[in-house]
Scaffold this active site. Sequence first.
Site, PDB file in Angstrom:
ATOM      1  N   SER A 242       0.858  -1.184   0.000  1.00 28.81           N
ATOM      2  CA  SER A 242       0.000   0.000   0.000  1.00 28.81           C
ATOM      3  C   SER A 242       0.896   1.235   0.000  1.00 28.81           C
ATOM      4  O   SER A 242       2.122   1.120   0.038  1.00 28.81           O
ATOM      5  CB  SER A 242      -0.897   0.010   1.238  1.00 28.81           C
ATOM      6  N   LYS A 243       0.255   2.391   0.002  1.00 24.54           N
ATOM      7  CA  LYS A 243       1.018   3.643  -0.047  1.00 24.54           C
ATOM      8  C   LYS A 243       1.979   3.772   1.131  1.00 24.54           C
ATOM      9  O   LYS A 243       2.991   4.450   1.040  1.00 24.54           O
ATOM     10  CB  LYS A 243       0.060   4.832  -0.062  1.00 24.54           C
ATOM     11  N   ARG A 244       1.651   3.104   2.224  1.00 24.33           N
ATOM     12  CA  ARG A 244       2.552   3.121   3.388  1.00 24.33           C
ATOM     13  C   ARG A 244       3.950   2.655   2.997  1.00 24.33           C
ATOM     14  O   ARG A 244       4.939   3.050   3.596  1.00 24.33           O
ATOM     15  CB  ARG A 244       2.039   2.136   4.451  1.00 24.33           C
ATOM     16  N   GLY A 246       5.458   3.259   0.285  1.00 21.51           N
ATOM     17  CA  GLY A 246       6.053   4.114  -0.745  1.00 21.51           C
ATOM     18  C   GLY A 246       5.165   4.121  -1.975  1.00 21.51           C
ATOM     19  O   GLY A 246       4.039   3.622  -1.945  1.00 21.51           O
TER      20      GLY A 246
END
Length: 480
Positions: A242-244, A246
Amino acid sequence: MSDPIRVRFAPSPTGYLHLGGARTALFNWLIARKLGGVFVLRIEDTDRERSTDESTQTILDGMKWMGLTWDEGPFHQADGFDRHKAEARRLLAEGKAYRCFCTAEELAAKKAAVGDEYRYDQKCRAIPPAESDARADAGEPHTIRFRVPEGTTAWDDVVHGETRFDNASIDDFIILRTDGTPIYNMAVVSDDIDMRITHVIRGDDHIPNTPKQILLYQALGAPVPAFAHLPMILGPDGKKLSKRHGATAVGDYADEGFLPEALFNFIAFLGWNPGDEREVMDRDELVQAFSLERINKKGAIFDREKLAWMNGRYLEKKPAEELLPIAAPLLVTEGLISQADVETRRDWLLHLLELIKVRVRKTTEIPAQARVYLTDEVFYDPGAVEKQWKDPATSERLGAVRDALRAVEPWTLEGIEGALRAAAEGLGVGFGKVAQPLRVALTGSAASPGIDHVVYLLGRDRALARIDHARERIGAGTAA
Ligand code: GLU
């Protein structure tokens, strides 16, 4: 010969092209190329509220950037509305589906009472067709639900093997909403039949949809395609990427300095490998080696460090001519060179890129490496200065080098190298004793491309000025 396989990538245009989508597209593309099949692109834009044209454009751009060309399409799912509806109505007419007059409030109340265990209680299943027709004719709002038969629904998933669902666990799912629009599973199956898709290759988050879709194929009397459900892409912590973790959009990787061919190679290895030691494989090699049978069941870990390494390998291999169109705008944006000079100094730039490309892992690192050749800014690395200029003879040696370089004619790599060797010989020291202090004088650093190349690219004036400056620093005692 059997008919060619037909596969599709069916993104919903509700965001950017993320890595998972790119991987699905890429695996479909690879198998189509490998087996001489057809790769269809279908934009699943039936969710009108969430779908946007910008998102469609981003997805198409991302695919083009990665070289994932499609053979047919892009088709838009929304264009098939009439067919989706007609097929749902056919199922209704054949008794394979039924009208459900339960109101949204009624269903919500039942759901609230049961919680997660909620399943539709099939209240409207038993309404006699005549009554159902009459109520519909009278304008009573309703959905159309699929009548899930008894039994089991199974398929031999190309990745996961035999996969089965007890039909008792499948709700009589809605196929047409109250407003007459088709639900996702109905639209997908109708389109896949219409487009004669033979292999459905997609993320394994779609496994729960598959039994419903198979039931629809069977009810519509259409052949069921093969299914290959790709393993989830995980971050290094083992959680769904996920965006966590990167950037997850393909476009961000382009902006960050990754080459499409490197990302392509890297993504091909997310859930697949050739079964040998190879890791750096170009498109053709991947097409040759690819097979659905070698796709892993287990989640694929996304390792950013590995991607950077791989990108470095591709940069190293990339001819400077091909790198120039990518690097030049970066240099211009950084104010290191003018657009006009990109043309007039083309050969010089190509030479520079040839040296720099082996020292960077991303194209965005090129300006930092190029700066010392394009400006008068030299940042002296204290460690390098300390080590390479500490010999009291340094200034004298640099002076000898200066004289030698001043006399080089014509200004060629060979001429420069010869002059430096002659200077070292004249001083009675090894080449390194001359080259290393000179390297620090010219670049500020103890690590650089070959010294003759550095001198050549800087040009005589700049090289001599830097030597003078270094000698001043040494003389002023600011060297160390
Ligand atoms: N539109 C679906 C998605 O974006 C894919 C449907 C499919 O591949 O069957 O997840």
